[in-house]
Design a protein around this motif. Sequence first.
Motif, PDB file in Angstrom:
ATOM      1  N   UNK A 314      35.851  43.193  42.636  1.00  0.00           N
ATOM      2  CA  UNK A 314      35.712  42.907  41.039  1.00  0.00           C
ATOM      3  C   UNK A 314      36.984  42.152  40.374  1.00  0.00           C
ATOM      4  N   UNK A 315      37.706  41.541  41.078  1.00  0.00           N
ATOM      5  CA  UNK A 315      38.889  40.958  40.518  1.00  0.00           C
ATOM      6  C   UNK A 315      38.415  39.382  40.901  1.00  0.00           C
ATOM      7  N   UNK A 316      37.316  39.205  41.294  1.00  0.00           N
ATOM      8  CA  UNK A 316      36.933  37.523  41.883  1.00  0.00           C
ATOM      9  C   UNK A 316      37.199  36.882  40.388  1.00  0.00           C
ATOM     10  N   UNK A 317      36.694  37.101  39.357  1.00  0.00           N
ATOM     11  CA  UNK A 317      36.873  36.294  37.997  1.00  0.00           C
ATOM     12  C   UNK A 317      38.084  35.844  37.553  1.00  0.00           C
ATOM     13  N   UNK A 330      50.076  28.277  45.311  1.00  0.00           N
ATOM     14  CA  UNK A 330      49.325  28.850  46.648  1.00  0.00           C
ATOM     15  C   UNK A 330      47.858  29.246  46.516  1.00  0.00           C
ATOM     16  N   UNK A 331      47.478  30.234  47.189  1.00  0.00           N
ATOM     17  CA  UNK A 331      46.119  30.705  47.201  1.00  0.00           C
ATOM     18  C   UNK A 331      45.980  32.145  46.731  1.00  0.00           C
ATOM     19  N   UNK A 332      44.681  32.409  46.409  1.00  0.00           N
ATOM     20  CA  UNK A 332      44.345  33.585  45.941  1.00  0.00           C
ATOM     21  C   UNK A 332      43.228  34.091  46.812  1.00  0.00           C
ATOM     22  N   UNK A 333      43.644  35.630  47.130  1.00  0.00           N
ATOM     23  CA  UNK A 333      42.456  36.193  47.923  1.00  0.00           C
ATOM     24  C   UNK A 333      42.038  37.542  47.650  1.00  0.00           C
ATOM     25  N   UNK A 334      40.789  38.059  48.004  1.00  0.00           N
ATOM     26  CA  UNK A 334      40.622  39.489  47.827  1.00  0.00           C
ATOM     27  C   UNK A 334      40.567  40.050  49.184  1.00  0.00           C
ATOM     28  N   UNK A 335      41.124  41.334  49.099  1.00  0.00           N
ATOM     29  CA  UNK A 335      41.188  42.269  50.007  1.00  0.00           C
ATOM     30  C   UNK A 335      40.188  43.330  50.026  1.00  0.00           C
ATOM     31  N   UNK A 336      39.567  43.390  51.298  1.00  0.00           N
ATOM     32  CA  UNK A 336      38.476  44.620  51.355  1.00  0.00           C
ATOM     33  C   UNK A 336      38.771  45.681  52.211  1.00  0.00           C
TER      34      UNK A 336
END
Length: 336
Positions: A314-317, A330-336
Motif C-alpha cells: 500500500x506504500x507504492x504510491x 538512495x533507493x526505496x523498497x517495499x518489504x513483504x
Amino acid sequence: MSSTMKAAQYNTIPIPNPGDNDLLIKNACASLCHSDLMLFWGHTAEKPPMEKVTIGHENTGTVTAVGKNVVGFKIGDPVGCLGCSYACYECEGCRIHNLHCVQRTGKLHGFTTHGHFAEYSLADYRNSMVLPVGMDLPTTAPLFCAGVTAYHSIKKCALQEGDWIAIIGCGGLGHLAIQYAKAMNLRVIAIDISTSQLESAASLGADLTFNSATTPDYQKEILTQTNGGAHAAVVLSASNAAYASAPTILRINGILMIVGIPKEPLPINALDILLGKYRIMGASSGTPQQMREPIEFRHEYGIKPHLTTFNGIEHIHEIVELMESGQAAGRFGILF
C-alpha cells in the motif's frame, strides 16, 4: 477518442504457477528503479502494455516452487534476478543484452511481463542466482539493477588505481557507483544539483564534490584540481544537461560512460569523437553472465545501498512520489 485508459485499482490476484523454466519467488523486498517510472512518463522505447502488468524489476526473495526444467536451485534458496527473463541466453545478441535475443523472446519484468512488486513473482531461473551466504535479503534487492549497472559502469572504464572518475548524478545508482569506485582505488568527483545527495557522496568517500547548479565555474575547478580533467565521467542522471556538460570535465581521450537515459537525443559532436577528444561507452545491468561478479564484490567489500523501506504494497504510491521528487538519497523498497 482512445478506447483505453489508465486507472488505479486495488486487487488481490492468484499466486502464479511457475512455467517450465521459472522460479516462484516469495519476495522479501522489491525496490523501485527510475526506469520503472519511465513507462508512465512516455520516456522509454517500450510501449505501455495493453494488459495489466505488475511493475518492478529489482527484487530478492526465497524460492517456493520450481519449474520442471530448473536446475541449480531448490526450495528455500535466497535468490535475486535481473530484469529480462525468457531469452535464450546463448545467442550472439544475448551475449550483449538479453533484449537482443535473436529469438525475440526476452521480456522485461515490469514492462512486458509481470514484475516483482507483489508478494510472489516469477523469474526465469537462467536469469537468477542464489545469494552468497550471509547476504541480507532486503538491502540486496537494489543490486539486481542499480548495483550491477553501477559496478559495470565503473569497471568497464578500465582505469588505473588513482585515476579520476566523475560520478554525475549521485542518487540511486550514483551512491553505489561511488562506493564501487572507491573500492577499486579510484579518486571520485561527485557532481549533482542536490545538496543532500552531495553530502551523502562525501560521506561515502568522494574526494571532490560539486553542485553544478550553484557553482558556475565547477568545470574549471575540476580541470585544475585533477591536473587536466577526469579520466572518465559516468553519467547516471537522465538529464540532457548532464550529458551536454560531461565532456567539458574530461581530460583528452577520456571516457564518457552512458548510463542515464534522457528523453531527448544526446548532442554528440562527431568531430570530437573523430579526433579522440573523448570516447563513448555504455553500461547496463547486462546479462546473467555479468550478474554474479558485482553481487559477490558487494559482499566482499561491504558496499551498502541506501535503502529506505516500507512495510506493505500500500506504500507504492508514496515511494513513487519520493523518487519523482529527486531529493531523497538512495533507493526505496517495499518489504513483504
